[in-house]
Scaffold this active site. Structure first.
Site, PDB file in Angstrom:
ATOM      1  N   GLY A 166      11.439  77.195  21.354  1.00  0.00           N
ATOM      2  CA  GLY A 166      10.767  77.360  22.765  1.00  0.00           C
ATOM      3  C   GLY A 166      10.560  76.610  23.411  1.00  0.00           C
ATOM      4  O   GLY A 166       9.339  76.477  23.963  1.00  0.00           O
ATOM      5  N   SER A 167      10.791  75.328  22.870  1.00  0.00           N
ATOM      6  CA  SER A 167      10.618  74.337  23.710  1.00  0.00           C
ATOM      7  C   SER A 167      11.051  73.745  25.171  1.00  0.00           C
ATOM      8  O   SER A 167      10.607  73.925  25.652  1.00  0.00           O
ATOM      9  CB  SER A 167      11.643  72.976  22.948  1.00  0.00           C
ATOM     10  OG  SER A 167      12.678  72.738  22.734  1.00  0.00           O
ATOM     11  N   ASN A 168      12.485  74.773  25.190  1.00  0.00           N
ATOM     12  CA  ASN A 168      12.273  74.603  26.603  1.00  0.00           C
ATOM     13  C   ASN A 168      10.855  75.457  27.562  1.00  0.00           C
ATOM     14  O   ASN A 168      11.018  75.127  28.509  1.00  0.00           O
ATOM     15  CB  ASN A 168      13.744  75.598  27.107  1.00  0.00           C
ATOM     16  CG  ASN A 168      14.977  74.735  27.315  1.00  0.00           C
ATOM     17  OD1 ASN A 168      14.913  73.900  27.922  1.00  0.00           O
ATOM     18  ND2 ASN A 168      15.752  74.669  26.097  1.00  0.00           N
ATOM     19  N   HIS A 195      22.491  75.983  28.682  1.00  0.00           N
ATOM     20  CA  HIS A 195      23.557  76.261  27.819  1.00  0.00           C
ATOM     21  C   HIS A 195      24.050  74.381  27.299  1.00  0.00           C
ATOM     22  O   HIS A 195      23.769  73.727  28.454  1.00  0.00           O
ATOM     23  CB  HIS A 195      24.222  76.895  28.289  1.00  0.00           C
ATOM     24  CG  HIS A 195      26.111  77.311  27.461  1.00  0.00           C
ATOM     25  ND1 HIS A 195      25.437  78.261  26.213  1.00  0.00           N
ATOM     26  CD2 HIS A 195      27.160  76.070  26.838  1.00  0.00           C
ATOM     27  CE1 HIS A 195      26.694  77.881  25.168  1.00  0.00           C
ATOM     28  NE2 HIS A 195      27.572  76.770  25.359  1.00  0.00           N
ATOM     29  N   ASN A 250      20.400  80.322  33.156  1.00  0.00           N
ATOM     30  CA  ASN A 250      20.384  79.956  31.675  1.00  0.00           C
ATOM     31  C   ASN A 250      20.900  78.780  31.687  1.00  0.00           C
ATOM     32  O   ASN A 250      21.517  77.879  32.084  1.00  0.00           O
ATOM     33  CB  ASN A 250      21.462  80.719  31.187  1.00  0.00           C
ATOM     34  CG  ASN A 250      21.715  80.526  29.180  1.00  0.00           C
ATOM     35  OD1 ASN A 250      20.564  80.890  29.011  1.00  0.00           O
ATOM     36  ND2 ASN A 250      22.923  80.770  29.079  1.00  0.00           N
ATOM     37  N   ASP A 282      28.063  83.427  29.622  1.00  0.00           N
ATOM     38  CA  ASP A 282      27.856  81.720  29.988  1.00  0.00           C
ATOM     39  C   ASP A 282      29.568  80.777  30.841  1.00  0.00           C
ATOM     40  O   ASP A 282      29.256  79.778  31.078  1.00  0.00           O
ATOM     41  CB  ASP A 282      27.988  80.273  28.927  1.00  0.00           C
ATOM     42  CG  ASP A 282      27.582  80.583  27.746  1.00  0.00           C
ATOM     43  OD1 ASP A 282      26.474  81.139  28.341  1.00  0.00           O
ATOM     44  OD2 ASP A 282      27.782  80.673  26.090  1.00  0.00           O
TER      45      ASP A 282
END
Ligand code: GRF
Length: 192
Positions: A20-22, A114, A112, A150
């Protein structure tokens, strides 16, 4: 695409499966004056996701559903998103694939991040592939989510140079650092 119409920030859910750093970075960004978003819900498919700790730390609602029965999990999430008036979804290390019908309900409103320069290296193990192929550059991409993995429209990308000494672990660290800059920048680009 969502337009920021009033003074209110767009209620957003972040979907995670891991550290969960983002997510943490997006929460910090959301608290800035010029952020178009507020983070109002954290969803995870596993209670083991370390990033869930940011729920109590930042006083944000969390919800967990395993995705063992993905249809049932998606139905529960959709209900909750509706109840909480969530208008936008950021996937940030979310390891489950959302169904076509779920994505359709939030069409143009799911993004998202990626860890590769898409369309190169869709799916998993992007850094391992980049090192194995002796690429000179790696990077990260923020894109809209469509039913094809993606493959949705690219919003922003950032290149990261690969040095001869890099391993997939050191490269992952370098790229993650850039992800933390890229995700807020991509969100600003969508809404401003
Ligand atoms: C990031 O590298 C992201 O690009 C990928 O999964 C990782 C999640 O990291 N999809 P974190 O959970 O945000 O720290």
């Amino acid at each position: 695409m969502v337009k920021l119409t009033g003074l209110n920030k767009i209620k957003t859910a972040v979907f995670i499966s891991g550290s969960g750093s983002n997510l943490k970075n997006l929460i910090k960004f959301s608290k800035m004056k010029n952020s178009p978003l507020s983070i109002d819900l954290i969803f995870s498919n596993t209670s083991k996701a370390k990033g869930l700790r940011f729920s109590s730390q930042f006083n944000i609602k969390k919800y967990i559903s395993s995705f063992k029965d993905s249809n049932a999990s998606e139905a529960k999430i959709l209900n909750l998103l509706k109840k909480e008036n969530i208008r936008f979804i950021c996937l940030a290390g979310f390891m489950k694939i959302l169904s076509k019908s779920f994505i359709k309900k939030f069409s143009g409103k799911i993004v998202n991040i990626h860890p590769s320069l898409l369309p190169k290296y869709k799916g998993l193990d992007t850094h391992i592939k980049a090192i194995q192929n002796k690429d000179a550059v790696a990077g990260c991409t923020v894109h809209f989510v469509t039913a094809k993995l993606d493959s949705g429209k690219i919003i922003l990308q950032k290149e990261v140079k690969i040095s001869k000494k890099d391993t997939h672990t050191s490269l992952a660290k370098k790229v993650l650092k850039q992800e933390h800059k890229l995700y807020p920048a991509a969100i600003k680009k969508i809404f401003n």
